[in-house]
Design a protein around this motif. Structure first.
Motif, PDB file in Angstrom:
ATOM      1  N   PRO A  54       0.818  -1.215   0.000  1.00 48.37           N
ATOM      2  CA  PRO A  54       0.000   0.000   0.000  1.00 48.37           C
ATOM      3  C   PRO A  54       0.856   1.271   0.000  1.00 48.37           C
ATOM      4  O   PRO A  54       1.992   1.272   0.490  1.00 48.37           O
ATOM      5  N   GLU A  55       0.295   2.328  -0.529  1.00 42.11           N
ATOM      6  CA  GLU A  55       1.004   3.608  -0.663  1.00 42.11           C
ATOM      7  C   GLU A  55       1.529   4.124   0.679  1.00 42.11           C
ATOM      8  O   GLU A  55       2.652   4.620   0.755  1.00 42.11           O
ATOM      9  N   ASP A  56       0.745   4.002   1.749  1.00 40.23           N
ATOM     10  CA  ASP A  56       1.189   4.509   3.051  1.00 40.23           C
ATOM     11  C   ASP A  56       2.443   3.787   3.540  1.00 40.23           C
ATOM     12  O   ASP A  56       3.336   4.398   4.130  1.00 40.23           O
ATOM     13  N   LEU A  57       2.550   2.488   3.257  1.00 39.67           N
ATOM     14  CA  LEU A  57       3.740   1.739   3.667  1.00 39.67           C
ATOM     15  C   LEU A  57       4.948   2.109   2.814  1.00 39.67           C
ATOM     16  O   LEU A  57       6.069   2.193   3.323  1.00 39.67           O
ATOM     17  N   ARG A  58       4.734   2.344   1.530  1.00 39.45           N
ATOM     18  CA  ARG A  58       5.844   2.763   0.661  1.00 39.45           C
ATOM     19  C   ARG A  58       6.371   4.132   1.081  1.00 39.45           C
ATOM     20  O   ARG A  58       7.584   4.365   1.068  1.00 39.45           O
ATOM     21  N   LYS A  59       5.477   5.034   1.482  1.00 39.26           N
ATOM     22  CA  LYS A  59       5.911   6.358   1.958  1.00 39.26           C
ATOM     23  C   LYS A  59       6.708   6.223   3.252  1.00 39.26           C
ATOM     24  O   LYS A  59       7.727   6.877   3.427  1.00 39.26           O
ATOM     25  N   LYS A  60       6.223   5.373   4.157  1.00 36.21           N
ATOM     26  CA  LYS A  60       6.948   5.160   5.417  1.00 36.21           C
ATOM     27  C   LYS A  60       8.328   4.569   5.136  1.00 36.21           C
ATOM     28  O   LYS A  60       9.317   4.965   5.750  1.00 36.21           O
ATOM     29  N   TRP A  61       8.402   3.623   4.207  1.00 32.87           N
ATOM     30  CA  TRP A  61       9.685   3.032   3.843  1.00 32.87           C
ATOM     31  C   TRP A  61      10.635   4.100   3.297  1.00 32.87           C
ATOM     32  O   TRP A  61      11.808   4.137   3.645  1.00 32.87           O
ATOM     33  N   ASP A  62      10.151   4.988   2.443  1.00 32.42           N
ATOM     34  CA  ASP A  62      10.988   6.057   1.894  1.00 32.42           C
ATOM     35  C   ASP A  62      11.535   6.956   2.999  1.00 32.42           C
ATOM     36  O   ASP A  62      12.693   7.372   2.955  1.00 32.42           O
ATOM     37  N   GLU A  63      10.722   7.251   4.009  1.00 34.11           N
ATOM     38  CA  GLU A  63      11.179   8.068   5.147  1.00 34.11           C
ATOM     39  C   GLU A  63      12.259   7.339   5.937  1.00 34.11           C
ATOM     40  O   GLU A  63      13.293   7.915   6.279  1.00 34.11           O
ATOM     41  N   ILE A  64      12.024   6.081   6.234  1.00 35.53           N
ATOM     42  CA  ILE A  64      12.994   5.288   6.995  1.00 35.53           C
ATOM     43  C   ILE A  64      14.299   5.168   6.227  1.00 35.53           C
ATOM     44  O   ILE A  64      15.388   5.297   6.795  1.00 35.53           O
ATOM     45  N   LYS A  65      14.198   4.944   4.933  1.00 46.76           N
ATOM     46  CA  LYS A  65      15.383   4.774   4.086  1.00 46.76           C
ATOM     47  C   LYS A  65      16.256   6.027   4.097  1.00 46.76           C
ATOM     48  O   LYS A  65      17.480   5.929   4.050  1.00 46.76           O
ATOM     49  N   LYS A  66      15.652   7.204   4.216  1.00 48.74           N
ATOM     50  CA  LYS A  66      16.409   8.460   4.210  1.00 48.74           C
ATOM     51  C   LYS A  66      17.309   8.606   5.424  1.00 48.74           C
ATOM     52  O   LYS A  66      18.415   9.127   5.313  1.00 48.74           O
ATOM     53  N   TYR A  67      16.849   8.171   6.597  1.00 46.22           N
ATOM     54  CA  TYR A  67      17.668   8.400   7.798  1.00 46.22           C
ATOM     55  C   TYR A  67      18.312   7.148   8.386  1.00 46.22           C
ATOM     56  O   TYR A  67      19.239   7.259   9.181  1.00 46.22           O
ATOM     57  N   LYS A  68      17.889   5.971   7.991  1.00 50.25           N
ATOM     58  CA  LYS A  68      18.503   4.748   8.514  1.00 50.25           C
ATOM     59  C   LYS A  68      19.029   3.823   7.427  1.00 50.25           C
ATOM     60  O   LYS A  68      19.695   2.850   7.710  1.00 50.25           O
ATOM     61  N   GLY A  69      18.681   4.105   6.190  1.00 45.57           N
ATOM     62  CA  GLY A  69      18.965   3.186   5.103  1.00 45.57           C
ATOM     63  C   GLY A  69      20.415   3.145   4.682  1.00 45.57           C
ATOM     64  O   GLY A  69      21.067   4.167   4.550  1.00 45.57           O
ATOM     65  N   VAL A  70      20.910   1.939   4.483  1.00 47.61           N
ATOM     66  CA  VAL A  70      22.245   1.700   3.941  1.00 47.61           C
ATOM     67  C   VAL A  70      22.056   0.757   2.756  1.00 47.61           C
ATOM     68  O   VAL A  70      21.654  -0.393   2.923  1.00 47.61           O
ATOM     69  N   GLU A  71      22.326   1.285   1.551  1.00 44.88           N
ATOM     70  CA  GLU A  71      22.150   0.455   0.364  1.00 44.88           C
ATOM     71  C   GLU A  71      23.306  -0.529   0.246  1.00 44.88           C
ATOM     72  O   GLU A  71      24.468  -0.171   0.390  1.00 44.88           O
ATOM     73  N   VAL A  72      22.979  -1.778  -0.011  1.00 45.05           N
ATOM     74  CA  VAL A  72      23.953  -2.861  -0.071  1.00 45.05           C
ATOM     75  C   VAL A  72      24.247  -3.195  -1.529  1.00 45.05           C
ATOM     76  O   VAL A  72      23.331  -3.343  -2.334  1.00 45.05           O
ATOM     77  N   ALA A  73      25.527  -3.303  -1.865  1.00 40.21           N
ATOM     78  CA  ALA A  73      25.915  -3.697  -3.219  1.00 40.21           C
ATOM     79  C   ALA A  73      25.858  -5.216  -3.378  1.00 40.21           C
ATOM     80  O   ALA A  73      25.483  -5.731  -4.420  1.00 40.21           O
ATOM     81  N   GLU A  74      26.249  -5.927  -2.311  1.00 41.45           N
ATOM     82  CA  GLU A  74      26.311  -7.393  -2.371  1.00 41.45           C
ATOM     83  C   GLU A  74      26.327  -7.936  -0.954  1.00 41.45           C
ATOM     84  O   GLU A  74      26.997  -7.393  -0.078  1.00 41.45           O
ATOM     85  N   PHE A  75      25.606  -9.007  -0.722  1.00 42.91           N
ATOM     86  CA  PHE A  75      25.669  -9.699   0.557  1.00 42.91           C
ATOM     87  C   PHE A  75      26.747 -10.770   0.434  1.00 42.91           C
ATOM     88  O   PHE A  75      26.755 -11.542  -0.521  1.00 42.91           O
ATOM     89  N   MET A  76      27.656 -10.798   1.400  1.00 42.25           N
ATOM     90  CA  MET A  76      28.775 -11.732   1.341  1.00 42.25           C
ATOM     91  C   MET A  76      28.841 -12.554   2.631  1.00 42.25           C
ATOM     92  O   MET A  76      28.594 -12.031   3.713  1.00 42.25           O
TER      93      MET A  76
END
Length: 91
Positions: A54-76
């Protein structure tokens, strides 16, 4: 002996439930390929198609990603790290 919580990863079925527990984590590690998302926070993991949420969850995810998110290139695996670092230093 370590506690069960220290040795256990919990695959969460619902994205809503996963997001409810993200506040406890210092960082949220994620890998996204198109609409497919893999997210790890503390001992929780969620995988799925973010576009189907749902849209509300995607918006919440975008907010969380901005201040806690670390994008991973590869899991090793921990055992792969040594070989990876050696390959970088020999190049």
């Amino acid at each position: 002996m370590s506690s069960l919580k220290d040795r256990l990863m919990i695959r969460v079925a619902n994205f809503r439930d996963f997001l409810a527990h993200v506040d406890r984590a210092d960082r949220v590690y994620y890998m996204q390929r198109g609409s497919q998302l893999i997210v790890l926070a503390s001992n929780f993991i969620w995988t799925g198609n973010i576009d189907k949420e749902p849209e509300d969850l995607r918006k919440k995810w975008d907010e969380i990603k901005k201040y806690k998110g670390v994008e991973v290139a590869e899991f090793m695996d921990i055992y792969e790290v040594t070989d990876f670092l050696k390959s970088l230093s020999s190049a």
